[in-house]
Enzyme design. Structure first.
Site, PDB file in Angstrom:
ATOM      1  N   LYS A   1       7.162   2.339  15.209  1.00 46.02           N
ATOM      2  CA  LYS A   1       5.873   2.642  14.579  1.00 46.02           C
ATOM      3  C   LYS A   1       4.962   1.450  14.822  1.00 46.02           C
ATOM      4  CE  LYS A   1       3.952   4.620  10.378  1.00 46.02           C
ATOM      5  NZ  LYS A   1       2.865   3.727  10.064  1.00 46.02           N
TER       6      LYS A   1
ATOM      7  N   PHE B   1       0.839  -1.198   0.000  1.00 47.56           N
ATOM      8  CA  PHE B   1       0.000   0.000   0.000  1.00 47.56           C
ATOM      9  C   PHE B   1       0.882   1.259   0.000  1.00 47.56           C
ATOM     10  CE2 PHE B   1      -2.853   3.033   2.299  1.00 47.56           C
ATOM     11  CZ  PHE B   1      -3.866   3.073   1.350  1.00 47.56           C
TER      12      PHE B   1
HETATM   13  S1  IVH Z   1       3.385  10.602  14.865  1.00 46.05           S
HETATM   14  C1  IVH Z   1       2.589  14.001  12.778  1.00 46.05           C
HETATM   15  N1  IVH Z   1       4.414   8.559  16.102  1.00 46.05           N
HETATM   16  O1  IVH Z   1       1.668   6.188  11.964  1.00 46.05           O
HETATM   17  C2  IVH Z   1       3.057  12.637  12.816  1.00 46.05           C
HETATM   18  N2  IVH Z   1       2.731   8.147  14.478  1.00 46.05           N
HETATM   19  O2  IVH Z   1       1.727   7.172   9.134  1.00 46.05           O
HETATM   20  C3  IVH Z   1       2.023  11.594  12.778  1.00 46.05           C
HETATM   21  N3  IVH Z   1       2.156   5.782  14.248  1.00 46.05           N
HETATM   22  O3  IVH Z   1      -1.403   7.863  11.860  1.00 46.05           O
HETATM   23  C4  IVH Z   1       1.906  10.793  13.952  1.00 46.05           C
HETATM   24  N4  IVH Z   1       3.531   5.003  15.766  1.00 46.05           N
HETATM   25  O4  IVH Z   1      -1.190   5.819  13.332  1.00 46.05           O
HETATM   26  C5  IVH Z   1       3.530   8.966  15.181  1.00 46.05           C
HETATM   27  N5  IVH Z   1       5.403   6.863  17.315  1.00 46.05           N
HETATM   28  C6  IVH Z   1       4.524   7.262  16.408  1.00 46.05           C
HETATM   29  C7  IVH Z   1       3.697   6.356  15.702  1.00 46.05           C
HETATM   30  C8  IVH Z   1       2.816   6.843  14.738  1.00 46.05           C
HETATM   31  C9  IVH Z   1       2.593   4.693  14.882  1.00 46.05           C
HETATM   32  C10 IVH Z   1       1.130   5.755  13.172  1.00 46.05           C
HETATM   33  C11 IVH Z   1      -0.054   6.655  13.417  1.00 46.05           C
HETATM   34  C12 IVH Z   1      -0.099   7.613  12.283  1.00 46.05           C
HETATM   35  C13 IVH Z   1       0.678   6.872  11.248  1.00 46.05           C
HETATM   36  C14 IVH Z   1       1.299   7.841  10.275  1.00 46.05           C
END
Ligand code: IVH
Length: 576
Positions: A119, A38
């Site tokens: 993540k 994706f």
């Molecule tokens: S920060 C402004 N921190 O990844 C930055 N996101 O692709 C956005 N996610 O929708 C969020 N672990 O669902 C952030 N440590 C982390 C994260 C994280 C998972 C996911 C989250 C977000 C997606 C973005």
């Protein structure tokens, strides 16, 4: 011109696919492709846009996911919930830094301090606290407005309902990831494709009692709106989150410079399978909030953060058992049952070991820690064994010398062309004496490339066989529909549909008919050659005649091997 037209076509196709996948994912909580695929699709769309200046209102560069489900009330996010750009290798990280350095007008070798966070592969949520009280919890939705899933979020033990610390802002949105641990997922895995779908499905339940039955977890990592901002760095904010009573990841780390980001990535990627939850990469955030503010956002992602994804195709896991499967032609295929691992968004619990020789060559044993790979749609396979992790009491795997299904002798046939014995070991029973072979033959008979009987999948064949409704392929033409209609999961409509598709399958072409018989050495290509020569079904049955069958030698591509297989078929048919 032609090139750009072709590219435009490709671009439109990719947008169409992107729309389809995101709709399925955001509205139905179903992933048709892996996350990695994706993300790659998004990347390809964006690179076509850059190269040819294409634009589309449905493009991932313009939209954030799909619109939220209709079932919940919607509320706008006070601060947009953003997405993250992806990096797949060192080059992507260097480019990411270059852009930031240019944007901030810094010297070429400036070393940034980052907050590196795993993540977690879950569902993001935004929790609004006013004067320490949780008043609303929203899903990400389309990034601008989310669904009010407060009642469901409140069932999660990790989410505090009240926070009493004095330094907790009066009005703040705490954001983080809702997910399910792998051991908890094991118990409900039959209902969901992967842990993330389980978390998403559970959060979107209309009935919070159902949500509370699935043990969801919450890890906090950022904020949206905040009424006071006294903290300077992301790493300090994470420390505060913990102090206020939120769970944060134990893998969060302050890191300076790309080299160190890479070694941290490698280290975590290796021990990924030891964690009790899925992570699909590491998020790097510029640690300094002032710099973050200066950098701002591009359309829907911050300029100051990037997600460094793990390899979508490889992982490490442990072999729990080795099963020997018996195929339609009697081939014995060893399959490793492995501790479930998420590879590129697909939960893997089986890996093929190909054949006996492969096990011997790689000395693969039950209990071994192994590197496995899943590429495209093919069955995952074991690349190598990590001998340093081998247990002291491990024993060599002994391949069975008899068929595990019927007990017949097994052999490795001598191939007269290669003058070698086959690598594959086969059950020597003929016809329908071996249970597993019979079932596999029936599955083949009704399959898509053979009779193509709609609604007659592998599970149904297995079930009908177990309850004695079918034992031989042609039994499907004398099914007891009265009995089927009384079985669990069968209604009048599905029985009628099955009847119709069986009826329809009686009119198939000669090549498909020949292929459906599952004769050894007669695959789709040879079935076509035979049907071109034989022309009519009646002629196929005339092959019983010893003189006639030898005429087949005149067909280019058909030789003694195929003719002997056909002879065997007619010999066996006399018994049924
Ligand atoms: S920060 C402004 N921190 O990844 C930055 N996101 O692709 C956005 N996610 O929708 C969020 N672990 O669902 C952030 N440590 C982390 C994260 C994280 C998972 C996911 C989250 C977000 C997606 C973005």
């Amino acid at each position: 011109m032609a090139k750009s037209l072709k590219a435009k076509q490709e671009y439109k196709n990719k947008i169409r696919l992107y729309k389809k996948y995101s709709q399925k994912y955001f509205e139905d909580s179903v992933s048709i492709i892996s996350d990695y695929e994706f993300d790659l699709l998004k990347k390809e769309i964006i690179s076509l846009e850059k190269k040819f200046n294409f634009d589309d209102p449905e493009s991932p560069s313009r939209t954030l996911g799909f619109k939220p489900s209709k079932n919940f009330e919607k509320f706008p996010h006070r601060v947009k919930m953003l997405s993250l750009a992806n990096a797949f290798d060192e080059r992507d990280l260097i480019n990411f830094e270059k852009k930031i350095i240019n944007f901030l007008n810094l010297t070429k070798n400036f070393e940034f301090e980052y907050c590196a966070e795993p993540k977690i592969d879950g569902i993001s949520a935004s929790l609004t606290y006013k004067y320490g009280k949780l008043i609303r919890g929203l899903s990400r939705g389309n990034g601008e407005e989310g669904e009010d899933i407060t009642i469901n979020l409140k069932t999660i033990a990790d989410i505090p309902h009240y926070i009493e610390q004095k330094d907790f802002p009066d009005d703040i949105d705490i954001r983080g990831e809702v997910f399910i641990q792998n051991n908890d997922f094991e118990k409900i895995k039959d209902s969901f494709a992967n842990p993330r779908n389980a978390a998403s499905g559970s959060l979107r339940q209309k009935d919070p009692k159902k949500t509370s039955k699935i043990p969801l977890k919450f890890v906090a990592y950022t904020f949206g709106f905040s009424s006071d901002q006294t903290i300077d760095k992301q790493t300090d904010f994470l420390i505060k989150l913990k102090k206020w009573g939120f769970k944060t990841s134990e893998l969060n780390k302050k890191i300076t410079g790309i080299k160190n980001l890479l070694s941290n990535h490698q280290k975590i990627e290796k021990k990924r399978f030891e964690l009790n939850y899925d992570i699909d990469g590491i998020v790097y955030k510029i640690n300094d909030f002032d710099l973050q503010k200066r950098l701002g956002f591009v359309t829907n992602a911050p300029r100051w953060a990037i997600a460094h994804k793990f390899s979508a195709s490889k992982s490490v896991t442990e072999i729990l058992n080795i099963d020997i499967q018996v195929g339609r032609t009697g081939a014995l295929t060893p399959v490793a049952k492995v501790k479930s691992v998420n590879i590129g968004g697909v939960l893997v619990s089986n890996a093929t070991l190909h054949n006996e020789e492969e096990i011997l060559r790689k000395d693969i044993r039950i209990g071994d820690t192994v590197n496995i790979e899943r590429a495209g749609d093919v069955i995952p396979h074991v690349i190598s064994v990590d001998l340093s992790k081998r247990k002291k009491d491990s024993k060599k795997f002994i391949f069975p010398s008899n068929c595990p299904s019927c007990g017949s002798k097994t052999i490795k046939e001598f191939n007269s062309l290669t003058k070698k014995h086959d690598a594959v070991r086969r059950c020597t029973s003929e016809g329908f004496k071996c249970e597993k072979i019979s079932i596999e033959k029936i599955k083949h008979f009704v399959s898509k490339d053979a009779l193509n009987i709609d609604g007659f999948g592998k599970k149904i064949v297995q079930n009908f066989w177990e309850i004695g409704l079918i034992k031989l392929p042609h039994d499907i033409f004398n099914l007891n529909f009265e009995r089927i209609s009384k079985l669990d999961g069968w209604g009048r409509l599905s029985v009628d549909n099955l009847k119709k598709s069986i009826q329809k399958s009686k009119n198939i072409s000669l090549d498909k008919f020949i292929f459906s018989l599952g004769i050894r050495h007669i695959g789709q290509e040879n079935a076509k050659l035979l049907s071109e020569f034989l022309k009519k079904k009646e002629n196929f049955f005339r092959l019983k005649n010893q003189n006639y069958i030898h005429e087949l030698i005149n067909i280019d591509g058909i030789g003694d091997t195929q003719i002997n297989s056909l002879k065997m078929l007619f010999l066996i048919c006399q018994n049924y």
